[in-house]
Design a protein around this motif. Structure first.
Motif, PDB file in Angstrom:
ATOM      1  N   SER A 124      81.234  94.397 -32.255  1.00  0.00           N
ATOM      2  CA  SER A 124      81.676  93.159 -32.908  1.00  0.00           C
ATOM      3  C   SER A 124      81.364  93.148 -34.393  1.00  0.00           C
ATOM      4  N   ARG A 125      80.445  94.000 -34.816  1.00  0.00           N
ATOM      5  CA  ARG A 125      80.076  94.099 -36.240  1.00  0.00           C
ATOM      6  C   ARG A 125      80.735  95.300 -36.918  1.00  0.00           C
ATOM      7  N   GLY A 126      81.676  95.933 -36.234  1.00  0.00           N
ATOM      8  CA  GLY A 126      82.415  97.031 -36.841  1.00  0.00           C
ATOM      9  C   GLY A 126      81.817  98.401 -36.645  1.00  0.00           C
ATOM     10  N   PHE A 127      80.755  98.517 -35.839  1.00  0.00           N
ATOM     11  CA  PHE A 127      80.172  99.814 -35.527  1.00  0.00           C
ATOM     12  C   PHE A 127      80.738 100.271 -34.189  1.00  0.00           C
ATOM     13  N   ARG A 128      81.572 101.253 -34.220  1.00  0.00           N
ATOM     14  CA  ARG A 128      82.218 101.698 -32.997  1.00  0.00           C
ATOM     15  C   ARG A 128      81.256 102.544 -32.161  1.00  0.00           C
ATOM     16  N   PRO A 129      80.930 102.094 -30.934  1.00  0.00           N
ATOM     17  CA  PRO A 129      80.026 102.893 -30.095  1.00  0.00           C
ATOM     18  C   PRO A 129      80.616 104.265 -29.799  1.00  0.00           C
ATOM     19  N   GLY A 130      79.757 105.281 -29.781  1.00  0.00           N
ATOM     20  CA  GLY A 130      80.234 106.640 -29.562  1.00  0.00           C
ATOM     21  C   GLY A 130      80.458 106.975 -28.108  1.00  0.00           C
ATOM     22  N   ARG A 131      79.936 106.154 -27.206  1.00  0.00           N
ATOM     23  CA  ARG A 131      80.058 106.429 -25.773  1.00  0.00           C
ATOM     24  C   ARG A 131      79.873 105.120 -25.005  1.00  0.00           C
ATOM     25  N   HIS A 132      80.135 105.173 -23.701  1.00  0.00           N
ATOM     26  CA  HIS A 132      79.960 103.999 -22.858  1.00  0.00           C
ATOM     27  C   HIS A 132      78.473 103.690 -22.697  1.00  0.00           C
ATOM     28  N   PRO A 133      78.133 102.423 -22.434  1.00  0.00           N
ATOM     29  CA  PRO A 133      76.725 102.078 -22.194  1.00  0.00           C
ATOM     30  C   PRO A 133      76.178 102.819 -20.982  1.00  0.00           C
ATOM     31  N   ILE A 134      74.871 102.922 -20.934  1.00  0.00           N
ATOM     32  CA  ILE A 134      74.229 103.618 -19.820  1.00  0.00           C
ATOM     33  C   ILE A 134      74.406 102.826 -18.517  1.00  0.00           C
ATOM     34  N   VAL A 135      74.391 103.526 -17.399  1.00  0.00           N
ATOM     35  CA  VAL A 135      74.476 102.877 -16.085  1.00  0.00           C
ATOM     36  C   VAL A 135      73.184 103.085 -15.297  1.00  0.00           C
ATOM     37  N   ARG A 136      72.275 103.862 -15.848  1.00  0.00           N
ATOM     38  CA  ARG A 136      70.968 104.082 -15.224  1.00  0.00           C
ATOM     39  C   ARG A 136      69.952 104.298 -16.354  1.00  0.00           C
ATOM     40  N   PRO A 137      68.702 103.997 -16.103  1.00  0.00           N
ATOM     41  CA  PRO A 137      67.698 104.154 -17.159  1.00  0.00           C
ATOM     42  C   PRO A 137      67.515 105.612 -17.548  1.00  0.00           C
ATOM     43  N   PRO A 138      67.151 105.871 -18.802  1.00  0.00           N
ATOM     44  CA  PRO A 138      66.928 107.246 -19.234  1.00  0.00           C
ATOM     45  C   PRO A 138      65.736 107.873 -18.526  1.00  0.00           C
ATOM     46  N   SER A 139      65.779 109.185 -18.436  1.00  0.00           N
ATOM     47  CA  SER A 139      64.713 109.917 -17.763  1.00  0.00           C
ATOM     48  C   SER A 139      63.688 110.445 -18.762  1.00  0.00           C
ATOM     49  N   VAL A 140      62.422 110.315 -18.400  1.00  0.00           N
ATOM     50  CA  VAL A 140      61.362 110.937 -19.199  1.00  0.00           C
ATOM     51  C   VAL A 140      60.690 112.045 -18.395  1.00  0.00           C
ATOM     52  N   LYS A 141      61.401 112.553 -17.402  1.00  0.00           N
ATOM     53  CA  LYS A 141      60.861 113.644 -16.595  1.00  0.00           C
ATOM     54  C   LYS A 141      60.517 114.832 -17.487  1.00  0.00           C
ATOM     55  N   GLY A 142      59.321 115.353 -17.326  1.00  0.00           N
ATOM     56  CA  GLY A 142      58.886 116.499 -18.116  1.00  0.00           C
ATOM     57  C   GLY A 142      58.363 116.152 -19.491  1.00  0.00           C
ATOM     58  N   ALA A 143      58.347 114.873 -19.834  1.00  0.00           N
ATOM     59  CA  ALA A 143      57.888 114.480 -21.167  1.00  0.00           C
ATOM     60  C   ALA A 143      56.378 114.701 -21.300  1.00  0.00           C
ATOM     61  N   ALA A 144      55.964 115.037 -22.506  1.00  0.00           N
ATOM     62  CA  ALA A 144      54.537 115.197 -22.805  1.00  0.00           C
ATOM     63  C   ALA A 144      53.966 113.850 -23.235  1.00  0.00           C
ATOM     64  N   VAL A 145      52.790 113.528 -22.748  1.00  0.00           N
ATOM     65  CA  VAL A 145      52.111 112.296 -23.129  1.00  0.00           C
ATOM     66  C   VAL A 145      51.109 112.625 -24.239  1.00  0.00           C
ATOM     67  N   VAL A 146      51.196 111.876 -25.343  1.00  0.00           N
ATOM     68  CA  VAL A 146      50.255 112.103 -26.444  1.00  0.00           C
ATOM     69  C   VAL A 146      49.347 110.887 -26.583  1.00  0.00           C
ATOM     70  N   PHE A 147      48.136 111.142 -27.084  1.00  0.00           N
ATOM     71  CA  PHE A 147      47.132 110.100 -27.175  1.00  0.00           C
ATOM     72  C   PHE A 147      46.741 109.866 -28.635  1.00  0.00           C
ATOM     73  N   ASP A 148      45.960 108.839 -28.836  1.00  0.00           N
ATOM     74  CA  ASP A 148      45.582 108.431 -30.179  1.00  0.00           C
ATOM     75  C   ASP A 148      44.912 109.566 -30.950  1.00  0.00           C
ATOM     76  N   ASN A 149      45.367 109.748 -32.188  1.00  0.00           N
ATOM     77  CA  ASN A 149      44.830 110.725 -33.137  1.00  0.00           C
ATOM     78  C   ASN A 149      45.197 112.170 -32.811  1.00  0.00           C
ATOM     79  N   GLU A 150      46.026 112.402 -31.808  1.00  0.00           N
ATOM     80  CA  GLU A 150      46.549 113.759 -31.616  1.00  0.00           C
ATOM     81  C   GLU A 150      47.441 114.115 -32.801  1.00  0.00           C
ATOM     82  N   ALA A 151      47.426 115.373 -33.182  1.00  0.00           N
ATOM     83  CA  ALA A 151      48.208 115.831 -34.323  1.00  0.00           C
ATOM     84  C   ALA A 151      49.139 116.957 -33.900  1.00  0.00           C
TER      85      ALA A 151
END
Length: 298
Positions: A124-151
């Motif tokens: 509606s603001r003139g930004f044409r979406p590049g694809r259809h909206p998601i139909v399921r939540p994104p996956s974070v399978k295999g993602a690394a968890v980082v903690f405070d002050n990790e570099a």
């Protein structure tokens, strides 16, 4: 260190410093940090901006090695699957508790509904979406968890993760000391240029204020917020003070108000649900007001 002027961020991608760019559009800001041997993309936006961001990365000739999700809210994670599909070798990084938040039964429906609404808003603001909206939540399978002050060394450029509370479960921010840059996502609130900051201390007021104090102590010259563009120099320092004052004032106002929650929401909702914040569903902002009231009175 060379820096671009604030006006340069009106076009995307925009170079903010050597090795630092803002991508996306004015509604959804993603940040690219590039060292000599690796590049990290901070945040994933929504599905509607994913293809624009991919195109911007290709324009820069950059393939991200790391995809950092600052927190698992829809406007920061819903573009993740599209980015992982295009950059399958990229390592995904999340904060503590983010995966558990995404696994909650109520989360999936919210992510899908918000993505659809935000995609329609952009259109509606003139930004044409590049694809259809998601139909399921994104996956974070295999993602690394980082903690405070990790570099993490990107090759001559180190990024440091800050795990701060107040806004969201699994909230991680990115500090780039060599560039005097802080990628703060929503930890200062949602900036509405016509109003100021909408304080969004959803997990705790005291933690939110402590996070603001911690960020101020780092004295960043480049403040990378998630919406309406980054702020540089004096504007960056002023924004942190403005965010603190907005949160303090709203919390005190709520604590002094004897009315019940529903009555207060009827006042807060129209005050903030305007302009840029209208990209979220009305139910979302009602829920935001409810959380802020409860955290203020806790």
């Amino acid at each position: 260190m060379g820096r671009s002027s604030p006006k340069a961020a009106a076009t995307y991608p925009a170079r903010l410093a050597d090795g630092l760019w803002v991508l996306g559009n004015s509604y959804f800001n993603l940040y690219l940090v590039r060292g000599k041997s690796a590049a990290a993309l901070v945040d994933a936006g929504i599905s509607a901006v994913a293809d624009d961001v991919i195109g911007q990365l290709e324009t820069l000739g950059v393939t991200p090695d790391i995809l950092i999700v600052t927190h698992p809210h829809p406007d920061h994670i819903n573009g993740l699957d599209a980015l992982r599909e295009r950059f399958p070798a990229a390592r995904v990084v999340i904060g503590p508790g983010a995966a558990e938040f995404l696994a909650h039964p109520k989360t999936a429906a919210s992510l899908v509904a918000e993505d659809r609404f935000m995609s329609d808003f952009l259109a509606s603001r003139g930004f044409r979406p590049g694809r259809h909206p998601i139909v399921r939540p994104p996956s974070v399978k295999g993602a690394a968890v980082v903690f405070d002050n990790e570099a993490l060394d990107l090759g001559g450029t180190t990024i440091r993760f800050l795990h701060v509370g107040g806004h969201a479960v699994g909230n991680i921010l990115v500090h780039v000391p060599a560039l005097e840059a802080l990628i703060v996502s929503d930890s200062l609130g949602f900036r509405i240029p016509s109003v100021g900051f909408f304080p969004i201390f959803f997990t705790g007021y005291a933690d939110y204020m402590a996070a603001i104090d911690r960020l101020e102590d780092l004295d960043a010259q480049i403040l990378c917020i998630a919406h309406q563009g980054p702020l540089l120099g004096r504007e960056a320092r002023k924004a942190i003070g403005d965010a603190r004052e907005a949160a303090r004032a709203l919390c005190e106002e709520i604590r002094r108000d004897p009315r019940d929650e529903e009555a207060m929401i009827r006042d807060l909702y129209p005050r903030f649900y305007r302009d840029e914040l209208a990209l979220y569903t009305p139910d979302n902002i009602v829920g935001c007001c409810r959380l802020v009231i409860r955290r203020s009175r806790a």
